[in-house]
Design an enzyme around this catalytic site. Structure first.
Site, PDB file in Angstrom:
ATOM      1  N   TYR A   1     -37.258  10.411 -17.110  1.00  0.00           N
ATOM      2  CA  TYR A   1     -37.200  11.758 -17.686  1.00  0.00           C
ATOM      3  C   TYR A   1     -38.250  12.642 -17.006  1.00  0.00           C
ATOM      4  O   TYR A   1     -37.951  13.752 -16.567  1.00  0.00           O
ATOM      5  CB  TYR A   1     -37.440  11.687 -19.203  1.00  0.00           C
ATOM      6  CG  TYR A   1     -37.387  13.038 -19.884  1.00  0.00           C
ATOM      7  CD1 TYR A   1     -36.176  13.579 -20.284  1.00  0.00           C
ATOM      8  CD2 TYR A   1     -38.552  13.769 -20.138  1.00  0.00           C
ATOM      9  CE1 TYR A   1     -36.116  14.821 -20.912  1.00  0.00           C
ATOM     10  CE2 TYR A   1     -38.505  15.005 -20.763  1.00  0.00           C
ATOM     11  CZ  TYR A   1     -37.279  15.531 -21.146  1.00  0.00           C
ATOM     12  OH  TYR A   1     -37.227  16.760 -21.765  1.00  0.00           O
TER      13      TYR A   1
ATOM     14  N   SER B   1     -39.687  20.720 -18.785  1.00  0.00           N
ATOM     15  CA  SER B   1     -40.453  20.034 -19.840  1.00  0.00           C
ATOM     16  C   SER B   1     -41.912  19.962 -19.418  1.00  0.00           C
ATOM     17  O   SER B   1     -42.211  19.977 -18.217  1.00  0.00           O
ATOM     18  CB  SER B   1     -39.897  18.615 -20.008  1.00  0.00           C
ATOM     19  OG  SER B   1     -40.777  17.817 -20.763  1.00  0.00           O
TER      20      SER B   1
HETATM   21  N1  LIG Z   1     -36.571  19.339 -27.854  1.00  0.00           N
HETATM   22  C1  LIG Z   1     -37.723  19.371 -27.214  1.00  0.00           C
HETATM   23  O1  LIG Z   1     -38.810  19.252 -27.824  1.00  0.00           O
HETATM   24  C2  LIG Z   1     -37.748  19.562 -25.724  1.00  0.00           C
HETATM   25  C3  LIG Z   1     -39.001  19.593 -25.087  1.00  0.00           C
HETATM   26  C4  LIG Z   1     -39.047  19.765 -23.718  1.00  0.00           C
HETATM   27  C5  LIG Z   1     -37.867  19.939 -22.990  1.00  0.00           C
HETATM   28  N2  LIG Z   1     -36.655  19.902 -23.635  1.00  0.00           N
HETATM   29  C6  LIG Z   1     -35.446  20.103 -22.816  1.00  0.00           C
HETATM   30  O2  LIG Z   1     -34.610  21.069 -23.443  1.00  0.00           O
HETATM   31  C7  LIG Z   1     -33.225  20.774 -23.175  1.00  0.00           C
HETATM   32  C8  LIG Z   1     -32.454  20.662 -24.490  1.00  0.00           C
HETATM   33  O3  LIG Z   1     -33.001  19.601 -25.240  1.00  0.00           O
HETATM   34  P1  LIG Z   1     -32.624  19.289 -26.755  1.00  0.00           P
HETATM   35  O4  LIG Z   1     -33.860  18.780 -27.376  1.00  0.00           O
HETATM   36  O5  LIG Z   1     -31.872  20.416 -27.334  1.00  0.00           O
HETATM   37  O6  LIG Z   1     -31.639  18.007 -26.528  1.00  0.00           O
HETATM   38  P2  LIG Z   1     -30.496  17.382 -27.456  1.00  0.00           P
HETATM   39  O7  LIG Z   1     -30.645  17.797 -28.857  1.00  0.00           O
HETATM   40  O8  LIG Z   1     -30.447  15.924 -27.140  1.00  0.00           O
HETATM   41  O9  LIG Z   1     -29.162  18.085 -26.863  1.00  0.00           O
HETATM   42  C9  LIG Z   1     -28.738  17.796 -25.556  1.00  0.00           C
HETATM   43  C10 LIG Z   1     -27.374  18.411 -25.297  1.00  0.00           C
HETATM   44  O10 LIG Z   1     -26.945  18.036 -23.967  1.00  0.00           O
HETATM   45  C11 LIG Z   1     -25.671  17.380 -24.034  1.00  0.00           C
HETATM   46  N3  LIG Z   1     -25.569  16.378 -22.962  1.00  0.00           N
HETATM   47  C12 LIG Z   1     -26.396  15.320 -22.743  1.00  0.00           C
HETATM   48  N4  LIG Z   1     -25.988  14.616 -21.687  1.00  0.00           N
HETATM   49  C13 LIG Z   1     -24.866  15.233 -21.212  1.00  0.00           C
HETATM   50  C14 LIG Z   1     -23.981  14.963 -20.129  1.00  0.00           C
HETATM   51  N5  LIG Z   1     -24.144  13.903 -19.330  1.00  0.00           N
HETATM   52  N6  LIG Z   1     -22.959  15.805 -19.915  1.00  0.00           N
HETATM   53  C15 LIG Z   1     -22.760  16.878 -20.725  1.00  0.00           C
HETATM   54  N7  LIG Z   1     -23.563  17.178 -21.770  1.00  0.00           N
HETATM   55  C16 LIG Z   1     -24.606  16.361 -22.017  1.00  0.00           C
HETATM   56  C17 LIG Z   1     -25.670  16.760 -25.453  1.00  0.00           C
HETATM   57  O11 LIG Z   1     -24.364  16.439 -25.914  1.00  0.00           O
HETATM   58  P3  LIG Z   1     -23.750  14.937 -25.784  1.00  0.00           P
HETATM   59  O12 LIG Z   1     -24.856  13.972 -26.088  1.00  0.00           O
HETATM   60  O13 LIG Z   1     -22.643  14.911 -26.767  1.00  0.00           O
HETATM   61  O14 LIG Z   1     -23.260  14.833 -24.386  1.00  0.00           O
HETATM   62  C18 LIG Z   1     -26.285  17.897 -26.244  1.00  0.00           C
HETATM   63  O15 LIG Z   1     -25.337  18.916 -26.466  1.00  0.00           O
HETATM   64  C19 LIG Z   1     -33.237  19.485 -22.362  1.00  0.00           C
HETATM   65  O16 LIG Z   1     -33.160  19.800 -20.986  1.00  0.00           O
HETATM   66  C20 LIG Z   1     -34.570  18.867 -22.673  1.00  0.00           C
HETATM   67  O17 LIG Z   1     -35.022  17.999 -21.666  1.00  0.00           O
HETATM   68  C21 LIG Z   1     -36.585  19.718 -24.974  1.00  0.00           C
END
Ligand SMILES: NC(=O)c1ccc[n+]([C@@H]2O[C@H](COP(=O)([O-])OP(=O)(O)OC[C@H]3O[C@@H](n4cnc5c(N)ncnc54)[C@H](OP(=O)(O)O)[C@@H]3O)[C@@H](O)[C@H]2O)c1
Length: 227
Positions: free
Chosen positions: A150, A137
Site C-alpha cells: 500500500y 496517502s
Molecule cells: N480512509 C482513509 O482514512 C484514507 C486515508 C488515506 C488515503 N485514503 C485513500 O482514499 C481513497 C478512498 O479510500 P476509502 O477509505 O474511501 O476506501 P474504501 O472505503 O475501501 O472504498 C474503496 C472503493 O474503491 C473500490 N475498489 C477497490 N478496488 C477496486 C478495483 N480493483 N476496481 C474497482 N473498484 C475498486 C471499492 O469497491 P469494491 O471493493 O466493491 O471494488 C470502493 O468503492 C483510497 O485511494 C485510499 O487509499 C484513504
C-alpha cells in the site's frame, strides 16, 4: 468550464461515494465503478436513481476491464472534465519479509496500474481546464513501516501525479495528488480495527476539500486535506 463530466473510480462507498454524491448535487454528470454490482445498485437506490449517474462493474487492476470502464463512461458522457482516481485496496500490514507475493501484486495492480490505465485511456478525451485528482496517502509521503505494498503504491501515485503534472502543463490540465488523511471509511476501519470511527472526519469533508481545490484552480501538486 462549460461541461461538468466526471469519472470517479470506486464510488460505491467511502470517499468515492461522498464525492459522487457531492458532484451530482453540484450538477455534474458522474460515471463510477466498483467490483460489486450489488453495491453499485445500492448506491443508485440510496441516491434515488439520480439523473446523470452512470455506473459499471469493473476491476481496475485488469487492463481490459479498466479500458471498458473508461469507454463506457465516454459513451455515456461524451467527454471528461474531471478524473478522480480514488479506488484502492489496503492489502496486508506486515513486514516486507513476511509480505505475501500475491497480495503485493494485487495491491500494485489496483492502486498503481489501475491509476495508470484509467488516466491513459481518459487523457485523449480531456481538454484545457480539466483536472485529474489521484487519492494518495500519508503512507505515500513518509515511511510507514509495515504498510508494505500500500505504501509503495501510494509513493508511486505521488510520483506519477507529479510527473503527469509536468507533462500536462502545456495542455492546461491540472493534476493533484491528494492525501485525504484519516477518514471514517471501511478501509480505515480495516487498518485500525480498535479505533473509534466517530473520532474521525466523515468522507464528505474530503469531497468538500477536493471540490474547493478544483474551484480555486489550485496549481498542480501534492496536497494534504485541511479543515
Ligand atoms: N480512509 C482513509 O482514512 C484514507 C486515508 C488515506 C488515503 N485514503 C485513500 O482514499 C481513497 C478512498 O479510500 P476509502 O477509505 O474511501 O476506501 P474504501 O472505503 O475501501 O472504498 C474503496 C472503493 O474503491 C473500490 N475498489 C477497490 N478496488 C477496486 C478495483 N480493483 N476496481 C474497482 N473498484 C475498486 C471499492 O469497491 P469494491 O471493493 O466493491 O471494488 C470502493 O468503492 C483510497 O485511494 C485510499 O487509499 C484513504
Amino acid at each position: 468550464m462549460e461541461k461538468k463530466r466526471a469519472i470517479v473510480t470506486g464510488g460505491s462507498r467511502g470517499i468515492g461515494k461522498a464525492l459522487v454524491e457531492r458532484l451530482l448535487k453540484e450538477g455534474w454528470e458522474v460515471c463510477t465503478c466498483s467490483r460489486k454490482e450489488e453495491d453499485l445498485t445500492k448506491l443508485e437506490e440510496e441516491l434515488r436513481r439520480p439523473r446523470g449517474l452512470y455506473r459499471k462493474v469493473c476491476n481496475l487492476g485488469e487492463r481490459e476491464s479498466a479500458k471498458s470502464f473508461v469507454m463506457f463512461c465516454l459513451e455515456r458522457m461524451g467527454g471528461i472534465e474531471l478524473l478522480v482516481n480514488n479506488a484502492a485496496i489496503l492489502g496486508e500490514r506486515l513486514p516486507i519479509e513476511e509480505y505475501p507475493e500475491e497480495v503485493w501484486e494485487e495491491v500494485i495492480r489496483v492502486n498503481l496500474n489501475g491509476v495508470f490505465y484509467v488516466t491513459k485511456y481518459c487523457l485523449p478525451h480531456m481538454g484545457e481546464g480539466s483536472f485529474i485528482v489521484n487519492l494518495s496517502s500519508g503512507a505515500g509521503k513518509r515511511p510507514a513501516p509495515y504498510w508494505g505494498a500500500y505504501a509503495a503504491s501510494k509513493f508511486g501515485v505521488e510520483g506519477f501525479s507529479l510527473l503527469l503534472a509536468e507533462e500536462l502543463k502545456e495542455r492546461g490540465i491540472r493534476v493533484y495528488a491528494l492525501n485525504p488523511g484519516a477518514t471514517r471509511t471501511q478501509m480505515r476501519a480495516k487498518a485500525y480495527p480498535s479505533e473509534d470511527p466517530k473520532t474521525l472526519k466523515t468522507p464528505d469533508k474530503v469531497a468538500e476539500f477536493l471540490l474547493k481545490l478544483i474551484k480555486s484552480k489550485a496549481p498542480s501538486g501534492s496536497y494534504d486535506f485541511r479543515d
